[in-house]
Design an enzyme around this catalytic site. Sequence first.
Site, PDB file in Angstrom:
ATOM      1  N   ALA A  24     -22.078   5.287 -11.987  1.00 19.14           N
ATOM      2  CA  ALA A  24     -22.093   4.086 -11.089  1.00 19.14           C
ATOM      3  C   ALA A  24     -22.822   3.778 -10.021  1.00 19.14           C
ATOM      4  O   ALA A  24     -23.658   2.813  -9.764  1.00 19.14           O
ATOM      5  CB  ALA A  24     -20.462   3.869 -10.474  1.00 19.14           C
ATOM      6  N   ASP A 191     -15.874   4.669 -11.679  1.00 15.37           N
ATOM      7  CA  ASP A 191     -16.992   3.624 -11.976  1.00 15.37           C
ATOM      8  C   ASP A 191     -16.106   2.282 -11.250  1.00 15.37           C
ATOM      9  O   ASP A 191     -17.096   1.293 -11.226  1.00 15.37           O
ATOM     10  CB  ASP A 191     -16.936   3.407 -13.276  1.00 15.37           C
ATOM     11  CG  ASP A 191     -17.681   4.528 -14.023  1.00 15.37           C
ATOM     12  OD1 ASP A 191     -17.053   5.789 -14.060  1.00 15.37           O
ATOM     13  OD2 ASP A 191     -18.771   4.356 -14.327  1.00 15.37           O
TER      14      ASP A 191
END
Lengths: 288, 288
Positions: A24, A191
């Site tokens: 991420a 994420d």
Amino acid sequence: LAFLDCTTVDDLCDAIGSMAVRGAPALGAAGAMGVALACVRGDDIADAARRLVATRPTAVNLAWGVDRARTADDPVAEAVRIAAEDVERNRAIGAHGAPLLDDGARVMTHCNAGSLACVGYGTAVGVIRAAHEGGRHPSVWVPETRPVLQGARLTAWELGRLGIAHRLVADVMAASLMASGDVDCVIVGADRIAANGDVVNKVGTYGLAVLADHHGIPFYVAAPRSTFDPASPDGASIPIEQRPPDEVTVIAGHRIAPANTEVENRAFDVTPAALVTAYVTEDGVQRS
Amino acid sequence: LAFLDCTTVDDLCDAIGSMAVRGAPALGAAGAMGVALACVRGDDIADAARRLVATRPTAVNLAWGVDRARTADDPVAEAVRIAAEDVERNRAIGAHGAPLLDDGARVMTHCNAGSLACVGYGTAVGVIRAAHEGGRHPSVWVPETRPVLQGARLTAWELGRLGIAHRLVADVMAASLMASGDVDCVIVGADRIAANGDVVNKVGTYGLAVLADHHGIPFYVAAPRSTFDPASPDGASIPIEQRPPDEVTVIAGHRIAPANTEVENRAFDVTPAALVTAYVTEDGVQRS
């Protein structure tokens, strides 16, 4: 160690789609760099931004990085700033999180939330790394993280380079290790984190959270603030990317299942906030 | 489909050690056949029995088959009888277990407890197969079952041949499938069941049992009576085999982790009796 040069937005979209760039925080910087690249090349910026965001639907940092660069006066300078900030944020996450690990703590992580998922240093691995640098002697259980094997391929490699003790296991062994008292805490990245604290992360994270809860083991999520998405009220509202079946059926070019076997390949899962002991961000440790 | 001829006890020990023959019921028949082979060849039977039992420490059926043949008047006839009985026992397990599956049940299994783990028909897969033959339309979630991938390589192949709907998943996806309401029950085999009902089975079974419990999903164990070991008071008293690290780090000749990465490779885990909804044996369904 190999470097991949992306000189067009298409190159970068391919690199993100094939997971050559993944994680991420790294996606946040890559998205911003993609807008900067479009800007330098004189491409249509709105179109580039749209294509970049569409490559991976789950990690909110990607859209965040794209938006920050797109709305900045100087997208190139902003992208460089985001990359530099990422390392500083991760160091802050590490500094805040390290005291959560007792001396000699046996930590289980999942997937790769290390420097290879970020611009540098790492989030979950950053906490372990900060504990290591602070003389706390952590050791790490590394689940291989099928289907893409980020644990075996990336986390084991990073920990080896850092000189942090670690042992690789198949994902299925986590429960047994917890039952035998060999895991002191679990720490993972994220994420996207919904407004209510639900965590979307690499598939398998939710199972580890349930198992940690069952065994009374703390479960920590380490992520920069840019991972928190106020626009997602809860985990159920976050799109879960489905990845190609070949990720499951083919390993290193070798087919492991009969031809035409149907596959389900959810790339992420949702861990309810109730299973998270604490979130570690650049701002500090927030108990759930 | 390949057949492996074992003409000496050493051949058979190698086949068992390398898991060319695996699965608790199959090991029972193979152990008995090994004693019969020693008998036919005029080998020292006590020595052959000792070597056969030493190949795999966890599955009690292996020692059971070896002992039955060793103590019989005619070891060859006894080995043939054990093999024939295995198929009949599995059919009885299937007949008793099939009514546990509602019409259209979405069943999750683990590893391979099918005909390839037995002399024929299967235990856990036998229950699914009997439900299928009885017109109950089961469909099956097949976790690939790392490290040796018995789910991907064996269970998917068997279900395909039987025409039973199934979908392959990485082991880490089980929790997500349960959370999304896509699993109606879990049914697995067993390598040894202790006197108190604790189940030792392929590593990953315990994690599925905890997850099933967390989601209120029934968890069934299908195994012949020969899997129950009155000499093992509980799961903690049963030896858990450690397998070679290369099972985790090398897939189809391809190394998936950095050289010298340390590995833990427990082949089995222990599921406490409290997490088992019912045991399905050739004698019927016994609720826990």
